[in-house]
Design a protein around this motif. Sequence first.
Motif, PDB file in Angstrom:
ATOM      1  N   TYR A 362       0.771  -1.039   0.046  1.00  0.00           N
ATOM      2  CA  TYR A 362       0.003   0.100  -0.074  1.00  0.00           C
ATOM      3  C   TYR A 362       0.845   1.328  -0.052  1.00  0.00           C
ATOM      4  N   ARG A 363       1.858   1.291   0.805  1.00  0.00           N
ATOM      5  CA  ARG A 363       2.657   2.510   0.965  1.00  0.00           C
ATOM      6  C   ARG A 363       3.281   2.893  -0.227  1.00  0.00           C
ATOM      7  N   SER A 364       4.004   1.748  -0.895  1.00  0.00           N
ATOM      8  CA  SER A 364       4.466   2.103  -2.172  1.00  0.00           C
ATOM      9  C   SER A 364       3.501   2.544  -3.326  1.00  0.00           C
ATOM     10  N   SER A 365       2.123   2.249  -3.352  1.00  0.00           N
ATOM     11  CA  SER A 365       1.108   2.704  -4.224  1.00  0.00           C
ATOM     12  C   SER A 365       0.811   4.083  -3.925  1.00  0.00           C
ATOM     13  N   GLU A 366       0.939   4.611  -2.649  1.00  0.00           N
ATOM     14  CA  GLU A 366       0.640   5.882  -2.373  1.00  0.00           C
ATOM     15  C   GLU A 366       1.733   6.834  -2.817  1.00  0.00           C
ATOM     16  N   VAL A 367       3.062   6.117  -2.624  1.00  0.00           N
ATOM     17  CA  VAL A 367       4.244   7.125  -3.431  1.00  0.00           C
ATOM     18  C   VAL A 367       4.112   7.037  -4.923  1.00  0.00           C
ATOM     19  N   CYS A 368       3.487   6.053  -5.466  1.00  0.00           N
ATOM     20  CA  CYS A 368       3.232   6.055  -6.919  1.00  0.00           C
ATOM     21  C   CYS A 368       2.148   7.016  -7.323  1.00  0.00           C
ATOM     22  N   ASP A 369       0.859   7.282  -6.647  1.00  0.00           N
ATOM     23  CA  ASP A 369       0.020   8.200  -6.831  1.00  0.00           C
ATOM     24  C   ASP A 369       0.352   9.505  -6.759  1.00  0.00           C
ATOM     25  N   ALA A 370       1.193   9.696  -5.724  1.00  0.00           N
ATOM     26  CA  ALA A 370       2.059  10.984  -5.461  1.00  0.00           C
ATOM     27  C   ALA A 370       2.714  11.521  -6.632  1.00  0.00           C
ATOM     28  N   LEU A 371       3.476  10.700  -7.075  1.00  0.00           N
ATOM     29  CA  LEU A 371       4.283  10.900  -8.306  1.00  0.00           C
ATOM     30  C   LEU A 371       3.441  11.375  -9.619  1.00  0.00           C
ATOM     31  N   VAL A 372       2.196  11.126  -9.650  1.00  0.00           N
ATOM     32  CA  VAL A 372       1.111  11.487 -10.746  1.00  0.00           C
ATOM     33  C   VAL A 372       0.781  12.642 -10.174  1.00  0.00           C
ATOM     34  N   ARG A 373       0.257  12.813  -9.269  1.00  0.00           N
ATOM     35  CA  ARG A 373      -0.308  14.134  -8.666  1.00  0.00           C
ATOM     36  C   ARG A 373       0.737  15.256  -8.865  1.00  0.00           C
ATOM     37  N   SER A 374       2.003  15.057  -8.709  1.00  0.00           N
ATOM     38  CA  SER A 374       2.975  16.171  -8.491  1.00  0.00           C
ATOM     39  C   SER A 374       3.057  16.335 -10.138  1.00  0.00           C
ATOM     40  N   SER A 375       3.158  15.305 -10.816  1.00  0.00           N
ATOM     41  CA  SER A 375       3.412  15.952 -12.134  1.00  0.00           C
ATOM     42  C   SER A 375       2.302  16.681 -12.748  1.00  0.00           C
ATOM     43  N   GLN A 376       1.057  16.246 -12.713  1.00  0.00           N
ATOM     44  CA  GLN A 376      -0.349  17.118 -12.845  1.00  0.00           C
ATOM     45  C   GLN A 376      -0.295  18.415 -12.388  1.00  0.00           C
ATOM     46  N   SER A 377       0.201  18.531 -11.100  1.00  0.00           N
ATOM     47  CA  SER A 377       0.101  19.968 -10.553  1.00  0.00           C
ATOM     48  C   SER A 377       1.306  20.820 -10.639  1.00  0.00           C
ATOM     49  N   LYS A 378       2.319  20.349 -11.013  1.00  0.00           N
ATOM     50  CA  LYS A 378       3.582  20.747 -11.221  1.00  0.00           C
ATOM     51  C   LYS A 378       4.102  21.287 -10.004  1.00  0.00           C
ATOM     52  N   THR A 379       4.036  20.747  -8.746  1.00  0.00           N
ATOM     53  CA  THR A 379       4.405  21.088  -7.405  1.00  0.00           C
ATOM     54  C   THR A 379       4.954  19.789  -6.568  1.00  0.00           C
ATOM     55  N   ARG A 380       5.681  19.939  -5.802  1.00  0.00           N
ATOM     56  CA  ARG A 380       6.018  19.264  -4.710  1.00  0.00           C
ATOM     57  C   ARG A 380       4.547  18.595  -3.998  1.00  0.00           C
ATOM     58  N   GLU A 381       4.990  17.272  -3.800  1.00  0.00           N
ATOM     59  CA  GLU A 381       3.774  16.601  -3.227  1.00  0.00           C
ATOM     60  C   GLU A 381       4.054  16.181  -1.918  1.00  0.00           C
ATOM     61  N   GLN A 382       3.669  16.465  -0.885  1.00  0.00           N
ATOM     62  CA  GLN A 382       3.805  15.821   0.513  1.00  0.00           C
ATOM     63  C   GLN A 382       2.996  14.351   0.530  1.00  0.00           C
ATOM     64  N   ILE A 383       3.553  13.477   1.176  1.00  0.00           N
ATOM     65  CA  ILE A 383       2.667  12.141   1.279  1.00  0.00           C
ATOM     66  C   ILE A 383       2.048  11.827   2.553  1.00  0.00           C
ATOM     67  N   SER A 384       0.990  11.539   2.678  1.00  0.00           N
ATOM     68  CA  SER A 384       0.274  11.180   3.769  1.00  0.00           C
ATOM     69  C   SER A 384      -0.245   9.758   3.715  1.00  0.00           C
ATOM     70  N   TYR A 385       0.204   9.032   4.869  1.00  0.00           N
ATOM     71  CA  TYR A 385      -0.044   7.377   4.767  1.00  0.00           C
ATOM     72  C   TYR A 385      -1.131   7.206   5.867  1.00  0.00           C
ATOM     73  N   ARG A 386      -2.106   6.422   5.082  1.00  0.00           N
ATOM     74  CA  ARG A 386      -3.030   5.944   6.046  1.00  0.00           C
ATOM     75  C   ARG A 386      -2.696   4.825   6.675  1.00  0.00           C
ATOM     76  N   THR A 387      -3.473   4.692   8.154  1.00  0.00           N
ATOM     77  CA  THR A 387      -3.244   3.553   9.027  1.00  0.00           C
ATOM     78  C   THR A 387      -4.481   2.597   8.944  1.00  0.00           C
ATOM     79  N   LEU A 388      -4.450   1.572   9.505  1.00  0.00           N
ATOM     80  CA  LEU A 388      -5.618   0.757   9.789  1.00  0.00           C
ATOM     81  C   LEU A 388      -6.654   1.410  10.846  1.00  0.00           C
ATOM     82  N   ALA A 389      -6.027   1.922  11.742  1.00  0.00           N
ATOM     83  CA  ALA A 389      -6.781   2.616  12.851  1.00  0.00           C
ATOM     84  C   ALA A 389      -7.603   3.756  12.494  1.00  0.00           C
TER      85      ALA A 389
END
Length: 390
Positions: A362-389
């Motif tokens: 899951y965490r790898s996928s979160e970073v992968c999604d952030a790559l796409v968002r960063s490219s689309q927005s042309k900005t640096r993307e901070q990554i927030s990881y979800r937990t099961l809690a």
Amino acid sequence: MNEPQTSGIGAPPRVVGGVVPEAIGIGMLGYAFMGGAHSRAFLALRHLAWPPPLLPRLIAIAGRDAALVSEAAVRYGYERWTTDWRELVSDPAIGLFDNGGPNSAHAEPTIEAARAGKHVVCEKPLGRNADEAFEIWRAVSAAGVKHLCGFNFRFVPAVRLARELIEAGELGEIRHFRARYLQDWAENPALDTWRFRPAESGSGAIGDLASHAIDLGRFLVGEIESVSAIVKTFVEGREVDDAVEAVVEFSSGPVGTIEATRLALGRRNAMQWEINGSKGSLWFDMERLNELHVFRADGDRARGAKTVLVSEADHPFIDYWWPPGHIIGWGDTFLHELGYFLGAIAGRHEVAPYGATFEDGYRSSEVCDALVRSSQSKTREQISYRTLAG
């Protein structure tokens, strides 16, 4: 343990004075690339890791094409085949469900197998996006079974040795991580495979290749905190990405770069990484996977790097293999990975931290999604990881 039956035509020979490990039934989804690689590893365990923690019994393999999956059953040694993965989920003889199917077939079969009480392996990327990967992790974790995401590069002996050196403080303060994963097979616009269809793959080079670089960064250096990326499609008419270039920052302070493409002509499987610290550096090339390059800033006037052939008696995974200097290949990493997972199922150790759990997937996928968002927005993307809690 029960010894094998000796009556009947074709019965195995009686074992005298030895130990026959408990068997575990294997159900495989996918008969192509990963189905073959995983099946080969299960078969090789009895040859190279005797006695294995559990003895794999290849019960059934599933796939969409009856002609191809029936042929695969014969080639790989499965007792039967089916075109309906649900038959694997409902079979009480199967204790381990191995999902090597297309990305679009990762979620439902893996979740249903776990809910049926089967331990599960799922190839990377765990989901087509972070939302799907999170749901797979959440559902399988709730089922209480063991789970492994197929980041097999963690089980390259040189990579494991690198982790040991880093954990021992040999590199000092880690400052830089650089990784690039280059292949060259995707140039032809006429290629027709699920890997180029967004509904089935989710992404292109990002999920296929960059996810490996991301996982190795996490495995060797730590959690990725932010990314700044350019994602590009070069082949006309293609709907998934062909290449990604990214700058990353780790939560513990190091910075790095990640690059991936399937259009680097002449690069067959060049997964290459480098780590620089205050006391030394490491670098590695998957196309020379038995070698780890080590440089120590120890005052040596020659200032040269040492090339270590990672096949000595005290190196990782040598117990599976040959005398020192007898090298292994890419496919053998699956034997290490699946043998380790069987050990976790048998209660010898946990899957984490050396194996990739579904949380890692899951965490790898979160970073992968952030790559796409960063490219689309042309900005640096901070990554927030979800937990099961929550």
